[in-house]
Scaffold this active site. Sequence first.
Site, short mmCIF file in Angstrom:
data_model
loop_
_atom_site.label_atom_id
_atom_site.label_comp_id
_atom_site.label_asym_id
_atom_site.label_seq_id
_atom_site.Cartn_x
_atom_site.Cartn_y
_atom_site.Cartn_z
N ASP A 68 0.86 -1.18 0.00
CA ASP A 68 0.00 0.00 0.00
C ASP A 68 0.90 1.24 0.00
O ASP A 68 1.91 1.28 0.71
CB ASP A 68 -0.86 -0.06 1.27
CG ASP A 68 -1.68 1.19 1.50
OD1 ASP A 68 -2.88 1.15 1.23
OD2 ASP A 68 -1.11 2.20 1.97
N LYS A 97 -11.10 -15.30 1.20
CA LYS A 97 -11.73 -14.46 0.18
C LYS A 97 -10.78 -13.40 -0.40
O LYS A 97 -10.04 -12.77 0.33
CB LYS A 97 -12.95 -13.75 0.76
CG LYS A 97 -14.09 -14.71 1.02
CD LYS A 97 -15.38 -13.97 1.27
CE LYS A 97 -15.46 -13.48 2.69
NZ LYS A 97 -16.77 -12.89 2.98
N THR A 101 1.30 3.34 13.67
CA THR A 101 1.17 4.51 12.79
C THR A 101 -0.26 4.71 12.29
O THR A 101 -0.52 5.58 11.47
CB THR A 101 2.11 4.35 11.57
OG1 THR A 101 1.92 3.04 11.02
CG2 THR A 101 3.57 4.53 11.96
#
Length: 446
Positions: A107, A208, A238
């Site tokens: 990410d 999933k 964080t």
Amino acid sequence: MMSNTNSSCSQPTKFNLVQVKGAWTRQSEPCQLTEGRLSDANIYENKSDHGVSWTVVSPIVFTYRVIQCKNILDPSNDTLLWGHIGDEEVKGTLSNSKPVKRFVVIDETVNQLYGSRLRQYFEAREVAHKILPLPTTEENKCMELVTKILEEVHEFGIDRRSEPIVAVGGGVCLDVVGLAASLYRRRTPYVRVPTTVLAYVDASVGAKTGVNFAGGKNKLGSYVPPVATFLDRSFFQTLPSRQISNGMAEMLKMALMKHRGLFELLEAGGRKLLRAKLQSCETSNSSKQEDNATALMRIAIETMLEELAPNLWEDDLDRLVDFGHLISPELEMRVLPALLHGEAVNIDMSFMVYVALQKGLLTADEKDRVIQCMLGLELPVWHPDFTLALVQKSLKERLRHSAGSLRMPLPTGLGSAEIFHDTIEDNIFCQAFQKWTDELSSSWNK
Ligand SMILES: NC(=O)c1ccc[n+]([C@@H]2O[C@H](COP(=O)([O-])OP(=O)(O)OC[C@H]3O[C@@H](n4cnc5c(N)ncnc54)[C@H](O)[C@@H]3O)[C@@H](O)[C@H]2O)c1
Ligand SMILES: [Zn+2]
């Protein structure tokens, strides 16, 4: 007609499959194996007037590991590289066969925070690596991201037997990477490293994967578990507090459904745990006794695995993990991005607690304790867009997809539940809705 019916009713013949010198052959029952290997698969043969038909029953076993660990990015920690392998001998062989390669999707925000440590880890371990930061947000959770990952994986080149794709991030990142991995060369192993609380306790432990499609949440996806999930809660340090509360809603769900001890932990220490971002405090770290944060995370995972493992493909529609997920998907999509997933789930649970009260399943005191616990976790308990019309629409929609009867998990105490196969008793829902709104609407602050 008669003879057709009779012949189609004839008992199928069951065959086992035995492999001798490479070739598989059928053997009718009882199968006495003198040599070769017996498969778990069976072929059933059915003869009728129309010809022969065969039914293949071939069980697939998925094995995956869920490992809680500390300091996953410390180069002396093996977990990130080899935690997915249970067999020490295989681990030794693979780690000695150079060069080791890893493809990692991370990410974008997590990359800013932890990317350099991840690079240092791979450099210290002499791993050939490619780290691909992506904007894995809910708005971007679509096939384009999957395609982007697949192109990059293909260009980098991985051995699909020994080099799992690694996903590091929140639930969106894990879902997207999982889908890409399940497509690449028909199924490539992948590893999940969740960095949000929600992903840790929920998105990372089941099978999933998915992306949004045609305006629907997770409309495209697959049921393919990772080879391993590595859980390190130091990533939570964080996270904004709101993201921690968001994940704690899913823990509260498991607590209400099946674990009174978990509920009591959240009730007594929820606010404190939230403030500490679910980290263990120094003193308790050194003592032998499990501290609250550690116990909480362990029980959250254990309870979730217990519910998921026997129903990994969601064949059974009676699922306790669906508590809080009956009305919330409609609410979440309607107000997007105002509510996070866990917040929408919590509003749904809060309402359902009133339904349970109305049905006489919970006492007023138990209802109060649950609502206070939710408020302690700084979760919303009411929302103006959660209207009676929305409730009725969602329940009808649910009814359409659940084989004729509503399957509604409801608490029957603090830590116990049952699935109710109700018809939509408007009265109960109306009365519960009225009381819920009377008592909790004032908690709403825009
Ligand atoms: N597969 C499943 O079984 C399953 C179960 C539950 C939820 N989900 C999916 O998970 C998604 C929601 O997951 P989520 O709540 O993790 O959202 P998310 O992935 O959008 O992450 C939330 C935010 O936190 C940031 N972030 C992540 N880790 C961080 C860290 N350590 N420090 C600071 N910021 C960080 C991200 O950049 C993002 O902005 C939904 O798309 C949902 O459908 C899947
Ligand atoms: Zn959920």
